[in-house]
Enzyme design. Sequence first.
Site, mmCIF file in Angstrom:
data_model
loop_
_atom_site.group_PDB
_atom_site.id
_atom_site.type_symbol
_atom_site.label_atom_id
_atom_site.label_comp_id
_atom_site.label_asym_id
_atom_site.label_seq_id
_atom_site.Cartn_x
_atom_site.Cartn_y
_atom_site.Cartn_z
ATOM 1 N N CYS A 30 0.833 -1.210 0.000
ATOM 2 C CA CYS A 30 0.000 0.000 0.000
ATOM 3 C C CYS A 30 0.869 1.263 0.000
ATOM 4 C CB CYS A 30 -0.917 -0.046 1.222
ATOM 5 S SG CYS A 30 -1.728 1.498 1.626
ATOM 6 N N CYS A 33 0.058 3.838 2.637
ATOM 7 C CA CYS A 33 0.533 3.356 3.942
ATOM 8 C C CYS A 33 2.006 3.713 4.132
ATOM 9 C CB CYS A 33 0.368 1.840 4.060
ATOM 10 S SG CYS A 33 -1.326 1.248 3.980
#
Length: 123
Positions: A30, A33
């Site tokens: 991600c 993230c």
Amino acid sequence: MAVQELGTEDFEKTVSDNDIVLVDFWATWCQPCVKFAPVFDKMSDKHSDVTFTKLDIDQNQELAGQLGITAVPTLMAFREGVLVFNQAGALNGPQLGEVIDKVKELDMTEVHAEVKKLQGQQG
């Protein structure tokens, strides 16, 4: 204060044993993230009274499912064992700081009374 890695086995104990716990639900694949991680780490240094944790959803799929994680990053804040904030999406430093300040300002007597009332309606 360093960010702690959290897993299914220590999730509940961490949430119940600490006054304020922030959980960053993330995944290695991600990109948001990855961009949020340094913001989260930096904020952990500024708020030593808050427990900052990260939970890899790929390593803890069952727990992530039980908690309704459908997107990453997702940030959850618990205070006195009660979920008081839950939002998907990366925050910037000022936004994260504002969330932390609001969690600290909560009247937990009022929050616990509301939780008790809601549990009474369900039972």
